[in-house]
Design a protein around this motif. Structure first.
Motif, PDB file in Angstrom:
ATOM      1  N   ASP A 101      -0.917  13.747 -42.590  1.00 14.40           N
ATOM      2  CA  ASP A 101       0.438  13.216 -42.787  1.00 14.40           C
ATOM      3  C   ASP A 101       1.510  14.004 -42.033  1.00 14.40           C
ATOM      4  N   ASN A 114      -1.677   9.769 -39.553  1.00 11.67           N
ATOM      5  CA  ASN A 114      -0.819   8.790 -40.215  1.00 11.67           C
ATOM      6  C   ASN A 114       0.606   8.688 -39.677  1.00 11.67           C
ATOM      7  N   ASN A 115       0.948   9.533 -38.706  1.00 13.41           N
ATOM      8  CA  ASN A 115       2.321   9.517 -38.184  1.00 13.41           C
ATOM      9  C   ASN A 115       2.346   9.749 -36.676  1.00 13.41           C
TER      10      ASN A 115
END
Length: 140
Positions: free
Chosen positions: A9, A37-38
């Motif tokens: 994350d 996720n980013n």
């Protein structure tokens, strides 16, 4: 004591320090990084060019979970050799990817060595090149 943790994350701010350090170590070649996720960062010439960066090879390296050396057909680095490695957590799961422009991808050393004699003949017209009588040491 402070710590530094990269996770699935992590955002651009979490990755920028590592990306800039790698960028400096490899003589300021472009570096990219993103988490699972980013989006992450794209670093060139000592500065962050993009703090919401993703790229097709970063995504592929995370999906395939192994090192990718390729020349992408799309994206910011289209037609430029790149190498991208996944980053794993302690359980071996992919959490991020880091990539850089691959100057070793410009030439293949094994192929160069395999064709050395032919290349020397093309450049010098003969092999060995230079001939022993033409070498710098022979002219002293």
């Amino acid at each position: 004591m402070s710590g530094y943790i990269i996770s699935a994350d992590s955002d651009a701010g979490d990755l920028v320090g590592v990306a800039l350090a790698i960028h400096e170590i490899i003589n300021r070649l472009p570096v990219t990084a993103r988490s699972l996720n980013n989006p992450g960062v794209r670093v060139e010439e000592g500065v962050v060019i993009d703090d919401a960066y993703t790229g097709p090879v970063l995504e592929l390296a995370m999906r395939k979970n192994h090192l990718i050396k390729t020349i992408p057909k799309t994206g910011v680095y289209a037609n430029v050799p790149v190498v991208v490695a996944p980053v794993h957590n302690s359980d071996g799961e992919v959490i991020a990817a880091i990539g850089l422009v691959d100057i070793t991808g410009i030439f293949d050393l094994a192929t160069l060595m395999e064709h050395q004699s032919t290349i020397l003949k093309q450049v010098c017209g003969k092999d060995p090149c230079p001939l022993p009588t033409e070498a710098v040491a022979a002219k002293k």
